[in-house]
Design a protein around this motif. Structure first.
Motif, mmCIF file in Angstrom:
data_model
loop_
_atom_site.group_PDB
_atom_site.id
_atom_site.type_symbol
_atom_site.label_atom_id
_atom_site.label_comp_id
_atom_site.label_asym_id
_atom_site.label_seq_id
_atom_site.Cartn_x
_atom_site.Cartn_y
_atom_site.Cartn_z
ATOM 1 N N ASN A 31 0.823 -1.214 0.000
ATOM 2 C CA ASN A 31 0.000 0.000 0.000
ATOM 3 C C ASN A 31 0.856 1.263 0.000
ATOM 4 O O ASN A 31 1.835 1.356 0.751
ATOM 5 C CB ASN A 31 -0.887 0.039 1.255
ATOM 6 C CG ASN A 31 -1.692 -1.228 1.440
ATOM 7 O OD1 ASN A 31 -2.139 -1.820 0.468
ATOM 8 N ND2 ASN A 31 -1.872 -1.625 2.682
ATOM 9 N N PHE A 33 0.493 5.797 -0.347
ATOM 10 C CA PHE A 33 -0.459 6.899 -0.177
ATOM 11 C C PHE A 33 0.231 8.234 -0.444
ATOM 12 O O PHE A 33 1.416 8.389 -0.168
ATOM 13 C CB PHE A 33 -0.985 6.929 1.274
ATOM 14 C CG PHE A 33 -1.491 5.612 1.777
ATOM 15 C CD1 PHE A 33 -0.614 4.670 2.307
ATOM 16 C CD2 PHE A 33 -2.840 5.310 1.721
ATOM 17 C CE1 PHE A 33 -1.070 3.446 2.771
ATOM 18 C CE2 PHE A 33 -3.308 4.091 2.185
ATOM 19 C CZ PHE A 33 -2.431 3.158 2.711
ATOM 20 N N TYR A 35 -0.574 12.214 0.762
ATOM 21 C CA TYR A 35 -1.344 13.160 1.535
ATOM 22 C C TYR A 35 -0.771 14.569 1.311
ATOM 23 O O TYR A 35 0.408 14.730 1.014
ATOM 24 C CB TYR A 35 -1.227 12.875 3.041
ATOM 25 C CG TYR A 35 -1.960 11.648 3.534
ATOM 26 C CD1 TYR A 35 -1.368 10.388 3.490
ATOM 27 C CD2 TYR A 35 -3.236 11.753 4.088
ATOM 28 C CE1 TYR A 35 -2.034 9.264 3.975
ATOM 29 C CE2 TYR A 35 -3.904 10.646 4.575
ATOM 30 C CZ TYR A 35 -3.297 9.407 4.518
ATOM 31 O OH TYR A 35 -3.962 8.304 5.008
ATOM 32 N N LEU A 90 3.115 14.603 1.672
ATOM 33 C CA LEU A 90 3.670 13.476 2.404
ATOM 34 C C LEU A 90 3.290 12.167 1.735
ATOM 35 O O LEU A 90 2.117 11.924 1.444
ATOM 36 C CB LEU A 90 3.155 13.466 3.847
ATOM 37 C CG LEU A 90 3.650 14.603 4.737
ATOM 38 C CD1 LEU A 90 2.802 14.724 5.988
ATOM 39 C CD2 LEU A 90 5.095 14.367 5.132
ATOM 40 N N SER A 94 2.377 1.169 3.683
ATOM 41 C CA SER A 94 2.022 0.244 4.760
ATOM 42 C C SER A 94 1.921 -1.169 4.196
ATOM 43 O O SER A 94 1.729 -1.365 2.996
ATOM 44 C CB SER A 94 0.703 0.644 5.424
ATOM 45 O OG SER A 94 -0.381 0.479 4.537
ATOM 46 N N ARG A 95 2.045 -2.113 5.117
ATOM 47 C CA ARG A 95 1.956 -3.519 4.726
ATOM 48 C C ARG A 95 0.500 -3.946 4.721
ATOM 49 O O ARG A 95 -0.281 -3.589 5.609
ATOM 50 C CB ARG A 95 2.748 -4.369 5.714
ATOM 51 C CG ARG A 95 2.809 -5.840 5.337
ATOM 52 C CD ARG A 95 3.810 -6.577 6.207
ATOM 53 N NE ARG A 95 5.157 -6.038 6.116
ATOM 54 C CZ ARG A 95 5.950 -6.200 5.065
ATOM 55 N NH1 ARG A 95 5.556 -6.882 4.007
ATOM 56 N NH2 ARG A 95 7.178 -5.690 5.072
ATOM 57 N N SER A 96 0.139 -4.729 3.762
ATOM 58 C CA SER A 96 -1.214 -5.267 3.682
ATOM 59 C C SER A 96 -1.263 -6.591 4.433
ATOM 60 O O SER A 96 -0.238 -7.192 4.744
ATOM 61 C CB SER A 96 -1.583 -5.479 2.214
ATOM 62 O OG SER A 96 -2.902 -5.951 2.102
ATOM 63 N N ARG A 101 -3.949 -3.006 12.300
ATOM 64 C CA ARG A 101 -2.906 -2.487 13.188
ATOM 65 C C ARG A 101 -1.720 -1.872 12.468
ATOM 66 O O ARG A 101 -0.903 -1.217 13.083
ATOM 67 C CB ARG A 101 -2.382 -3.617 14.077
ATOM 68 C CG ARG A 101 -3.403 -4.128 15.034
ATOM 69 C CD ARG A 101 -2.888 -5.229 15.928
ATOM 70 N NE ARG A 101 -3.906 -5.538 16.923
ATOM 71 C CZ ARG A 101 -3.978 -4.960 18.117
ATOM 72 N NH1 ARG A 101 -3.058 -4.078 18.458
ATOM 73 N NH2 ARG A 101 -4.943 -5.260 18.945
ATOM 74 N N SER A 102 -1.626 -2.124 11.199
ATOM 75 C CA SER A 102 -0.428 -1.713 10.466
ATOM 76 C C SER A 102 -0.353 -0.203 10.343
ATOM 77 O O SER A 102 -1.221 0.420 9.726
ATOM 78 C CB SER A 102 -0.452 -2.349 9.069
ATOM 79 O OG SER A 102 0.641 -1.918 8.302
ATOM 80 N N PRO A 103 0.673 0.432 10.930
ATOM 81 C CA PRO A 103 0.762 1.892 10.801
ATOM 82 C C PRO A 103 1.221 2.286 9.415
ATOM 83 O O PRO A 103 1.793 1.480 8.678
ATOM 84 C CB PRO A 103 1.807 2.263 11.855
ATOM 85 C CG PRO A 103 2.697 1.063 11.917
ATOM 86 C CD PRO A 103 1.801 -0.124 11.679
ATOM 87 N N LEU A 104 0.977 3.529 9.071
ATOM 88 C CA LEU A 104 1.562 4.090 7.870
ATOM 89 C C LEU A 104 2.978 4.576 8.216
ATOM 90 O O LEU A 104 3.204 5.169 9.272
ATOM 91 C CB LEU A 104 0.724 5.263 7.354
ATOM 92 C CG LEU A 104 -0.335 4.953 6.302
ATOM 93 C CD1 LEU A 104 -1.305 3.900 6.766
ATOM 94 C CD2 LEU A 104 -1.062 6.224 5.892
ATOM 95 N N HIS A 105 3.907 4.339 7.301
ATOM 96 C CA HIS A 105 5.268 4.828 7.439
ATOM 97 C C HIS A 105 5.443 5.968 6.441
ATOM 98 O O HIS A 105 5.190 5.785 5.248
ATOM 99 C CB HIS A 105 6.273 3.712 7.158
ATOM 100 C CG HIS A 105 6.131 2.554 8.085
ATOM 101 N ND1 HIS A 105 6.834 2.447 9.264
ATOM 102 C CD2 HIS A 105 5.335 1.455 8.020
ATOM 103 C CE1 HIS A 105 6.492 1.324 9.879
ATOM 104 N NE2 HIS A 105 5.588 0.711 9.147
ATOM 105 N N PHE A 106 5.894 7.108 6.949
ATOM 106 C CA PHE A 106 5.923 8.313 6.125
ATOM 107 C C PHE A 106 7.331 8.681 5.677
ATOM 108 O O PHE A 106 8.322 8.425 6.392
ATOM 109 C CB PHE A 106 5.351 9.494 6.920
ATOM 110 C CG PHE A 106 3.861 9.492 7.033
ATOM 111 C CD1 PHE A 106 3.228 8.783 8.045
ATOM 112 C CD2 PHE A 106 3.085 10.205 6.121
ATOM 113 C CE1 PHE A 106 1.840 8.778 8.151
ATOM 114 C CE2 PHE A 106 1.698 10.204 6.224
ATOM 115 C CZ PHE A 106 1.075 9.495 7.224
ATOM 116 N N GLY A 107 7.396 9.338 4.519
ATOM 117 C CA GLY A 107 8.608 10.014 4.107
ATOM 118 C C GLY A 107 8.724 11.346 4.826
ATOM 119 O O GLY A 107 7.843 11.724 5.605
ATOM 120 N N ASN A 108 9.799 12.070 4.569
ATOM 121 C CA ASN A 108 10.038 13.337 5.265
ATOM 122 C C ASN A 108 9.288 14.515 4.659
ATOM 123 O O ASN A 108 9.349 15.618 5.201
ATOM 124 C CB ASN A 108 11.530 13.649 5.300
ATOM 125 C CG ASN A 108 12.252 12.797 6.324
ATOM 126 O OD1 ASN A 108 11.639 12.273 7.255
ATOM 127 N ND2 ASN A 108 13.542 12.646 6.159
#
Lengths: 115, 117
Positions: A31, A33, A35, A90, A94-96, A101-108
């Motif tokens: 996944n 995204f 934003y 941003l 995330s892992r499917s 429970r899987s959080p989103l991991h963001f770039g800077n």
């Protein structure tokens, strides 16, 4: 550690230009995204993708398009940049298959200014 | 309709004191997950804590705990023993059940926390 890399930290473009924001993740996440973040509005979802070559509109897709040709890369395209697209962008992944429970991991983030 | 509401645009707390950041949410989905993120001035988004709608106990992660009141639809973040490094923007977010499997999050407007020495 998950690494989500956005190609530019700061970008200045002119009105009417076509703008590409690139995002790459190295954890084989399904996944991805995009934003945008504006003061007082929080983060708003533009587009997302749950698989290669798949894309879905988020809450504010107007004026944007996306491309996901490879699993690790998700590009945001501003077809004709306008001043109201000046914002912080941003990318996240995330892992499917892990339930909710899987959080989103963001770039800077990429701070885009359109003049 | 706003699905995640953070009513405190800015807050101050004295160093070493506890602080509560408010978050209310709205969903008709019986299954959902709630997340808190921290965003320092550097801009990175740091995942802090997660609470599932079916979790029996309030989530805790070190100095962070979540005061989850399901009937009130609130998921307030409690930071104990505040440190100067806690000064940041804090976002509450929700994933609805239909978007599970790692799907999209809906974010609130954020609360800017300033810790005073």
């Amino acid at each position: 550690d998950v690494k989500v890399t956005q190609s530019s930290r700061y970008l200045v473009k002119r009105t009417g230009e076509k703008v590409f924001l690139e995002c790459v993740q190295d954890m084989d996440h399904e996944n991805m995204f995009w934003y945008r973040q504006d003061p007082g509005l929080g983060l708003r979802l533009i587009y997302f993708s749950y698989d290669v070559k798949m894309k879905e509109k988020g809450d504010i897709p107007e004026g944007y398009s996306v491309s996901r040709e490879k699993k690790e890369r998700f590009s945001l395209i501003l077809e004709s940049a306008s001043t109201n697209q000046t914002s912080m962008y941003l990318c996240a992944s995330s892992r499917s298959g892990t339930g909710d429970r899987s959080p989103l991991h963001f770039g800077n983030g990429t701070r885009l200014t359109v003049t | 309709a706003q699905k995640i509401t953070q009513t405190q645009p800015g807050m101050f707390v004295q160093e070493k004191e506890a602080v509560t950041l408010d978050c209310t949410y709205d969903t008709s989905d019986p299954s959902y997950g709630l997340f808190w993120y921290k965003q320092p001035s550097s801009g990175e988004m740091i995942f802090l804590i997660y609470q599932g709608s079916y979790d029996q106990q309030n989530a805790t992660e070190g100095r962070y705990s979540l005061n989850f009141q399901k009937a009130r639809k609130s998921a307030n973040l409690v930071i104990s023993a505040s440190q100067l490094g806690d000064s940041a923007m804090y976002f509450c977010a929700m994933r609805e059940g239909r978007d599970n499997q790692g799907g999209k999050l809906i974010f609130g407007q954020g609360t800017e926390l300033s810790v005073k020495p």
